[in-house]
Scaffold this motif. Structure first.
Motif, short mmCIF file in Angstrom:
data_model
loop_
_atom_site.label_atom_id
_atom_site.label_comp_id
_atom_site.label_asym_id
_atom_site.label_seq_id
_atom_site.Cartn_x
_atom_site.Cartn_y
_atom_site.Cartn_z
N GLY A 117 37.43 50.79 -1.86
CA GLY A 117 36.41 50.05 -2.60
C GLY A 117 36.76 49.93 -4.07
N GLU A 118 35.73 49.68 -4.88
CA GLU A 118 35.91 49.45 -6.31
C GLU A 118 36.28 50.75 -7.03
OE1 GLU A 118 33.27 48.36 -10.25
OE2 GLU A 118 32.45 47.89 -8.28
N VAL A 119 37.34 50.68 -7.83
CA VAL A 119 37.81 51.84 -8.57
C VAL A 119 38.12 51.43 -10.01
CG1 VAL A 119 39.63 53.60 -8.79
CG2 VAL A 119 38.81 52.92 -6.53
N ALA A 120 37.56 52.16 -10.95
CA ALA A 120 37.94 52.06 -12.36
C ALA A 120 38.68 53.34 -12.68
CB ALA A 120 36.70 51.91 -13.23
N GLU A 121 39.40 53.35 -13.80
CA GLU A 121 40.15 54.56 -14.13
C GLU A 121 40.25 54.77 -15.62
OE1 GLU A 121 44.52 54.34 -13.42
OE2 GLU A 121 44.05 52.39 -12.57
#
Length: 149
Positions: A117-121
């Motif tokens: 799914g959606e991943v920011a880092e």
């Protein structure tokens, strides 16, 4: 591989005053790597994070996963999770993967997380400011040790 996760209603990471990663509802994932970590540990952890039932169902019980509720992950590298302060007053980080190896592990782990799914880092190796609103509060620590043969 060690992670500390926090269920959040929102979070962001800034580097040098600039936002480099941001999520709304989701999990902040602080992750540290050991030298022996492999694809198997990282794949297990990514799957565990997306399937972990820490979000409320209609009765208010923690019975829904990030996948179920459309939540996101904010993944932040954190070698200090391998800090050992059992002796003296200054932590030792000898249990953490060396920077070059840790960067490769981190990049692969983020890629595996993105399959769910959606991943920011955050930014690997940078001095980061992590701001979050812990929802609950809910905080868990997970570890997956490599099978050393």
């Amino acid at each position: 591989m060690r992670v500390v996760i926090q269920r959040v209603s929102g979070a962001r990471v800034r580097v040098g005053g600039e936002v480099v990663g941001r999520i709304g509802l989701g999990l902040v994932v602080l992750v540290g790597f050991a030298p022996e970590d492999s694809e198997a540990e990282m794949r297990w952890m990514a799957d565990k994070l997306w399937g972990l039932r820490v979000f409320a169902d209609d009765e208010g019980r923690m019975n829904r996963s990030a996948r179920d509720v459309g939540a996101a992950l904010l993944v932040v590298s954190q070698f200090t999770l391998y800090g050992d302060a059992s002796r003296g007053r200054r932590p030792s980080f000898v249990g953490a993967a060396r920077p070059a190896a840790a960067r490769a592990l981190y990049e692969r782990f983020v890629a595996l997380c993105r399959e769910g799914g959606e991943v920011a880092e955050g930014e690997f190796g940078a001095m980061m400011e992590v701001e979050l609103t812990n929802d609950g509060p809910v905080t868990l620590q997970l570890e997956r040790r490599a099978c050393v043969r």
